[in-house]
Design a protein around this motif. Structure first.
Motif, short mmCIF file in Angstrom:
data_model
loop_
_atom_site.label_atom_id
_atom_site.label_comp_id
_atom_site.label_asym_id
_atom_site.label_seq_id
_atom_site.Cartn_x
_atom_site.Cartn_y
_atom_site.Cartn_z
N ARG A 43 0.82 -1.21 0.00
CA ARG A 43 0.00 0.00 0.00
C ARG A 43 0.86 1.26 0.00
O ARG A 43 0.59 2.22 -0.72
CB ARG A 43 -0.93 0.00 1.21
CG ARG A 43 -2.00 -1.05 1.10
CD ARG A 43 -2.79 -1.17 2.37
NE ARG A 43 -3.73 -2.28 2.29
CZ ARG A 43 -4.97 -2.21 2.68
NH1 ARG A 43 -5.46 -1.10 3.19
NH2 ARG A 43 -5.76 -3.26 2.57
N ALA A 46 2.40 1.76 -3.37
CA ALA A 46 1.42 2.29 -4.33
C ALA A 46 1.26 3.80 -4.17
O ALA A 46 1.17 4.54 -5.16
CB ALA A 46 0.07 1.59 -4.16
N ARG A 49 4.35 5.65 -5.53
CA ARG A 49 4.43 5.76 -6.99
C ARG A 49 3.78 7.05 -7.48
O ARG A 49 4.13 7.55 -8.55
CB ARG A 49 3.76 4.56 -7.67
CG ARG A 49 4.67 3.36 -7.74
CD ARG A 49 4.07 2.26 -8.57
NE ARG A 49 3.42 1.32 -7.66
CZ ARG A 49 2.20 0.86 -7.79
NH1 ARG A 49 1.47 1.20 -8.81
NH2 ARG A 49 1.70 0.02 -6.92
N ARG A 50 2.84 7.58 -6.70
CA ARG A 50 2.13 8.79 -7.11
C ARG A 50 2.70 10.06 -6.49
O ARG A 50 2.53 11.14 -7.04
CB ARG A 50 0.65 8.67 -6.75
CG ARG A 50 -0.06 7.62 -7.56
CD ARG A 50 -1.56 7.66 -7.38
NE ARG A 50 -2.03 7.90 -6.03
CZ ARG A 50 -2.18 6.97 -5.09
NH1 ARG A 50 -1.88 5.73 -5.35
NH2 ARG A 50 -2.64 7.27 -3.90
N THR A 124 -15.41 8.13 -5.26
CA THR A 124 -14.34 7.72 -4.35
C THR A 124 -14.92 7.29 -3.01
O THR A 124 -14.53 6.26 -2.45
CB THR A 124 -13.34 8.88 -4.15
OG1 THR A 124 -12.85 9.30 -5.42
CG2 THR A 124 -12.19 8.47 -3.26
N ALA A 150 -8.23 -1.48 -11.74
CA ALA A 150 -7.15 -0.54 -11.43
C ALA A 150 -7.70 0.80 -10.94
O ALA A 150 -7.18 1.38 -9.99
CB ALA A 150 -6.26 -0.33 -12.66
N LEU A 151 -8.76 1.27 -11.58
CA LEU A 151 -9.36 2.54 -11.14
C LEU A 151 -10.03 2.36 -9.78
O LEU A 151 -9.92 3.24 -8.92
CB LEU A 151 -10.37 3.05 -12.16
CG LEU A 151 -11.06 4.37 -11.80
CD1 LEU A 151 -10.05 5.47 -11.51
CD2 LEU A 151 -12.01 4.80 -12.90
N GLN A 153 -9.07 0.37 -7.43
CA GLN A 153 -7.99 0.38 -6.45
C GLN A 153 -7.48 1.80 -6.21
O GLN A 153 -7.27 2.21 -5.07
CB GLN A 153 -6.83 -0.50 -6.90
CG GLN A 153 -5.68 -0.51 -5.91
CD GLN A 153 -4.51 -1.36 -6.36
OE1 GLN A 153 -4.40 -1.71 -7.52
NE2 GLN A 153 -3.64 -1.68 -5.43
N ALA A 154 -7.32 2.56 -7.28
CA ALA A 154 -6.85 3.94 -7.14
C ALA A 154 -7.85 4.78 -6.34
O ALA A 154 -7.44 5.58 -5.49
CB ALA A 154 -6.62 4.56 -8.52
N VAL A 157 -7.49 3.69 -2.64
CA VAL A 157 -6.24 4.18 -2.07
C VAL A 157 -6.32 5.69 -1.84
O VAL A 157 -5.95 6.19 -0.77
CB VAL A 157 -5.03 3.81 -2.97
CG1 VAL A 157 -3.78 4.56 -2.54
CG2 VAL A 157 -4.79 2.31 -2.93
N ASP A 158 -6.82 6.43 -2.83
CA ASP A 158 -6.95 7.88 -2.69
C ASP A 158 -7.87 8.24 -1.53
O ASP A 158 -7.57 9.14 -0.73
CB ASP A 158 -7.47 8.52 -3.98
CG ASP A 158 -6.45 8.52 -5.10
OD1 ASP A 158 -5.26 8.27 -4.83
OD2 ASP A 158 -6.85 8.74 -6.25
#
Length: 171
Positions: A43, A46, A49-50, A124, A150-151, A153-154, A157-158
């Motif tokens: 986590r 991830a 990475r951003r 979200t 993937a979206l 998960q993003a 996470v966000d």
């Protein structure tokens, strides 16, 4: 330009055993603690990475703590008691009701969490609730929201990151 390995990888490798010991102290199970530490690093990696994480050691410890506390609370909700919760003379569970102070703190934390969730965009917020509250898998969240895994998960996470930052800021 070759990509640099994430700083969190070095932090993970350096602090792995201490993180496992830390998580084990909360969940009481070494194997589960190892899994939690691995999940925490994934986590954190991830997120890294951003964006740059200013304090990767603290961020990793906080992530491990949050995951371990989630497991601990889930176990308590499911009614499973640890050996420490039994009294030797009759094997009766001890009263592990929270203190009045703990109830006040928990209510305050819950209120702040709800406020931070309400600050999120609708999609979200829904992704976080489906994943964290309802316990859906990411592929199920993606299907419900009609987005890619993937979206999904993003979004999760966000949303979780926003809530964690908001809660840590409000302390």
């Amino acid at each position: 330009m070759p990509s640099q390995p994430p700083r969190s990888l070095e932090v993970y490798q350096t602090h792995r055993q201490a993180l496992i010991d830390y998580a084990c102290g909360i969940v009481g199970d070494h194997a589960h603690a190892e899994d939690l530490v691995q999940d925490a690093w994934l986590r954190v990696e991830a997120v890294e990475r951003r964006r740059l994480i200013a304090e990767p050691v603290g961020y990793l410890y906080r992530t491990v703590r949050n995951l371990a506390l989630d497991v601990y609370r889930a176990r308590k909700r499911s009614g499973r008691r640890s050996v420490e919760g039994l009294v030797e003379d009759g094997n009766q569970p001890t009263d592990d009701s929270p203190s009045p102070e703990a109830v006040v703190v928990a209510r305050s934390d819950l209120q702040r969490l709800l406020e931070s969730l309400n600050e999120l965009p609708e999609r979200t917020r829904r992704a976080v609730i489906l994943y964290k509250v309802e316990g859906l898998k990411l592929r199920e969240v993606a299907a419900r929201l009609n987005v890619s895994v993937a979206l999904a998960q993003a979004l999760v996470v966000d949303g979780v990151e926003h809530c964690a930052q908001r809660l840590s800021r409000d302390v």
